[in-house]
Write an enzyme that holds these catalytic residues in place. Structure first.
Site, PDB file in Angstrom:
ATOM      1  N   SER A 176       0.838  -1.206   0.000  1.00  0.00           N
ATOM      2  CA  SER A 176       0.000   0.000   0.000  1.00  0.00           C
ATOM      3  C   SER A 176       0.868   1.249   0.000  1.00  0.00           C
ATOM      4  CB  SER A 176      -0.857  -0.028   1.267  1.00  0.00           C
ATOM      5  OG  SER A 176      -1.494   1.191   1.470  1.00  0.00           O
TER       6      SER A 176
ATOM      7  N   LYS B 220       1.849  -3.718   6.683  1.00  0.00           N
ATOM      8  CA  LYS B 220       2.278  -3.696   5.270  1.00  0.00           C
ATOM      9  C   LYS B 220       3.801  -3.506   5.194  1.00  0.00           C
ATOM     10  CE  LYS B 220      -1.573  -4.609   3.548  1.00  0.00           C
ATOM     11  NZ  LYS B 220      -1.782  -5.908   2.960  1.00  0.00           N
TER      12      LYS B 220
ATOM     13  N   TYR C 259      -2.251  -1.250  11.071  1.00  0.00           N
ATOM     14  CA  TYR C 259      -2.491  -1.764   9.717  1.00  0.00           C
ATOM     15  C   TYR C 259      -1.320  -1.396   8.796  1.00  0.00           C
ATOM     16  CZ  TYR C 259      -3.899  -1.889   4.883  1.00  0.00           C
ATOM     17  OH  TYR C 259      -3.899  -2.122   3.531  1.00  0.00           O
TER      18      TYR C 259
END
Ligand code: NAD
Ligand code: WQD
Length: 339
Positions: free
Chosen positions: A125, A154, A150
């Site tokens: 991302s 990644k 979150y």
């Protein structure tokens, strides 16, 4: 040629399964359906005429994952979408996010190594860049400390891939750093299925226009951007799905230049929240009821991709015009609205 798609009934996964099947690949999906619906398989079948193989289990289960690979010895490549992805929720449930997003990747990689599956494409991302100092962001732009658990998963998953590639020289790994995926399949057979009140702009907007939500709040118009609202790079989900097909082909054809590579997958265009609302109104003829409110905590001001490397190295370029993307999204929302 069989591709294993984790999280393949999810939003981006389902569109990618369609593109893979339409490009001649066979697909097997694993999803635990924690954020998707089994009926997605009907939508995929309606579009492509082929129902992908499907198994339901949790990829954090190491034994179940290993057993799956043992039963599917013909898998040539993996696309790993399965993850929890709600930024706000990750702040209140960090352990669940680290467990799910890290362990699922670990289990997939352990089984790939054991069963000799060499190729993986991973969903990363643009969140790994945070608020970059220089725009647009290139692949060389330094990553910043993630703002949320979150985002941190990644960055950590990317690090796992990088470290693994150093020692497993015959494993070939690609991370695709998506910018802001939006849109739906033009057939309106599949699209995004947000759970509860949407956090993301587009599902909130379409639900407002559909009368499910009263009003869209635009979070801040005092940013240092042309109209004061934040700027993002909104990438059509079909373009994004096609980037995965290109990445898989690159690995299967041995065209990768290193055994760990990462690419920005965006349009290269920055679009503000107000510009997006205007484009939606133009695309659909519908009025968006919105009001400007205060900034949302944790939002960055602006980010968009430099896509030169994806364009030249992958030979991939975003192509769907924004108004078309928004018209597709509205068609999908209308279908959902009718139940
Ligand atoms: P999604 O929630 O629609 O799809 C993810 C799928 O994975 C869901 O179907 C869910 O049920 C499944 N899943 C989650 N954990 C699992 C587990 N442990 N075992 C088996 N299945 C599991 O999300 P999406 O928008 O399609 O995102 C796909 C990937 O792309 C994710 O890794 C996400 O972090 C990444 N990503 C998404 C965006 C975005 O804005 N949508 C942006 C950048 C990156
Ligand atoms: C876009 C713009 C909001 C909702 C998130 C994740 C990121 C990545 C993509 C996964 C912002 C504004 C939004 C609303 C608004 N996901 N907005 N009213 O925050 O850019 O990125 O999704 O990796 O990690 O953080 O996307 O769609 O939430 O917001 O004004 O009701 O819309 O302020 O400027 P974001 P978004």
């Amino acid at each position: 040629m069989k591709v294993f798609v984790t999280g393949g009934t999810g939003y981006i996964g389902s569109h990618t399964v369609v593109e893979l099947q339409q490009s001649g690949f066979e697909v097997v999906i694993v999803d635990n359906l924690c954020n998707s619906n089994i009926q997605v398989l009907d939508g995929i079948e309606k579009i492509t005429g082929v129902r992908p193989e499907f198994e339901q289990f949790d990829l954090t289960d190491e034994k179940a994952t290993r057993d799956f690979f043992a039963r599917h010895r013909d898998i040539k490549a993996v696309i790993h979408f399965a993850a929890l992805k709600a930024v706000g929720e990750s702040v209140s449930m960090p352990l669940e996010y680290y467990k799910n997003n890290l362990n699922s990747l670990m289990n997939v990689l352990l089984s790939m190594r054991e069963f000799g599956v060499k190729n993986l494409v991973f969903s990363s991302s643009c969140t790994v860049y945070g608020q970059a100092d220089v725009l647009p962001v290139t692949e060389q732009t330094p990553r910043k400390q993630a703002e949320s658990p979150y985002g941190n998963t990644k960055a950590m998953c990317e690090d796992i891939l990088r470290d693994l590639a150093k020692v497993e020289k015959d494993m070939n790994l690609i991370a695709l750093r998506y910018f802001n995926p939006i849109g739906a399949h033009p057939s309106a057979c599949i699209g995004e299925l947000p759970n509860g009140v949407p956090n993301n702009l587009i599902p909130y907007l379409t639900q407002t226009v559909a009368g499910i939500r009263e009003q869209l709040s635009v979070f801040g118009n005092d940013y240092n951007t042309p109209d004061g609202t934040p700027v993002r790079d909104y990438i059509d989900v079909i373009d994004l799905a096609k980037a995965h097909v290109v990445a898989i082909r690159r690995l299967l054809d041995g065209k990768n230049k290193a055994n760990y590579e990462y690419f920005n997958i965006g349009t290269g265009n920055g679009v503000s929240v107000l510009e997006l609302i205007q484009a939606f109104e133009k695309a659909t003829g519908k009025k968006v009821n919105y009001k400007i409110v205060g900034r949302r905590a944790g939002d960055i001001e602006k980010v968009w991709a430099d896509t030169t490397v994806a364009n030249t190295e992958l030979g991939w370029k975003a192509g769907v015009p924004l108004v078309e993307t928004l018209a597709n999204t509205w068609r999908w929302q209308e279908k959902l609205g009718k139940g």
